[in-house]
Design an enzyme around this catalytic site. Sequence first.
Site, PDB file in Angstrom:
ATOM      1  CG  ASP A  54      -0.404  -0.134   2.512  1.00 15.33           C
ATOM      2  OD1 ASP A  54       0.832  -0.132   2.614  1.00 15.33           O
ATOM      3  OD2 ASP A  54      -1.166  -0.219   3.500  1.00 15.33           O
ATOM      4  CG  ASP A  93       0.579  -4.111   2.058  1.00 23.35           C
ATOM      5  OD1 ASP A  93       0.823  -5.027   2.866  1.00 23.35           O
ATOM      6  OD2 ASP A  93       1.291  -3.090   1.954  1.00 23.35           O
ATOM      7  CE  LYS A 123       3.357  -5.981   3.791  1.00 25.47           C
ATOM      8  NZ  LYS A 123       2.832  -4.819   4.539  1.00 25.47           N
ATOM      9  CD  GLU A 192       8.070  -0.114   7.344  1.00 29.36           C
ATOM     10  OE1 GLU A 192       7.181  -0.897   6.945  1.00 29.36           O
ATOM     11  OE2 GLU A 192       8.177   1.049   6.924  1.00 29.36           O
TER      12      GLU A 192
END
Length: 274
Positions: A54, A93, A123, A192
Site C-alpha cells: 500500500d 497488502d 499481508k 520494519e
Amino acid sequence: MKISTTTSGPKRITTKVIASMKDRRQPIACLTAYDFITARLLDQAGIDLILVGDSLGMVFQGHETTIPVTLDEIIYHAKTVVRGVDRAMVIVDMPFMSYQANDEEGFRNAGRIMKETGAGGVKFEGGERIARLVRKTAEAGIPVVGHLGLTPQSIHQFGGYTPRGTTAAEARQLLKDAKALEQAGAFAVVLEKIPATLAARVTRSLSIPTIGIGAGVHCDGQVIVVADMLGLYEEFQPRFVRRYAQLAETVRASVGNYVNDVRNRKFPNEKESY
Ligand code: KIV
C-alpha cells in the site's frame, strides 16, 4: 555487467520454497511493484517475492500516507503485477480499514484479493491483535504475511516515522506479536524499522522467515520500495534505502532530449517514418 538471477532455482516461488530458503539460510529478495512493466523486470532479474504494497498510495498516487489506498485500487494494481510475473510469489497488502473493523470482513476481503488478482498471498499489519484473523485466513488456504514494527497504517497513532521496538517493553511486545503470528499460521513476517539486534532475536526465535526493511542484515530476507531503490521517488530518502540507480535523473534528461528534438523537428527522422 553480470546480472545475478536465480533462474536455475525453482520455476515458481511458493510458500514451501520460502520456508526452505530459511532452512538453507538463503536470503530472500523482495521488492514492491504496482504495475505490469515493473513486475516483469523484477521477475526477469530473479526477485523471489513481489509485494503489491500500500506504499503505492505514496509513491504511485502521491498521497502523504498509505491510509487512503482502497481495496479496489490495490486489486487493480495486483492484477497488473500478477500478469507480469512467471516465477516470483506475489503478496498483496490488505489496505487500511479492509480488515480492522472485524475479522469476518477482513477474511472476506482477503478472499476477494485472492480470487480477483491471482496473487499468492496477503499481508496484514499487526500482531497479537489480529492473530485470530490470521488463523482464520491461513486455515482457509490463504498464505499470510504479518507486518510488525513501524506499521505505516498506524502512523497517526505513532506520531511519526521514528524506529519502533527501541524500549524494553516495546521489544518484548514485538517478540510476543511475532510468536503470535507464527502460531496463527503466517508463513513470513515483515519487520520494519526496528533495531538490528531485536530483528536478529526475532529471526532466531521464529521458524518462519523474517523479511526486514530497515531492520538490519540478520533478517532472513530484505524488502524495500522499488521506487526508492531505483531513485525514482525523491521526496525523501530513509537511511535504510540504498539507491541502486538514479532513474529520476535519467527520466528528466531523456524527456528533456525528446522535448528538444520535437521542438527542433529532429524527431521523427526518415527511418522512423513511413
Ligand atoms: O507497503 C509497502 O510497500 C510495505 C513494505 C515496504 C514492507 O508494506
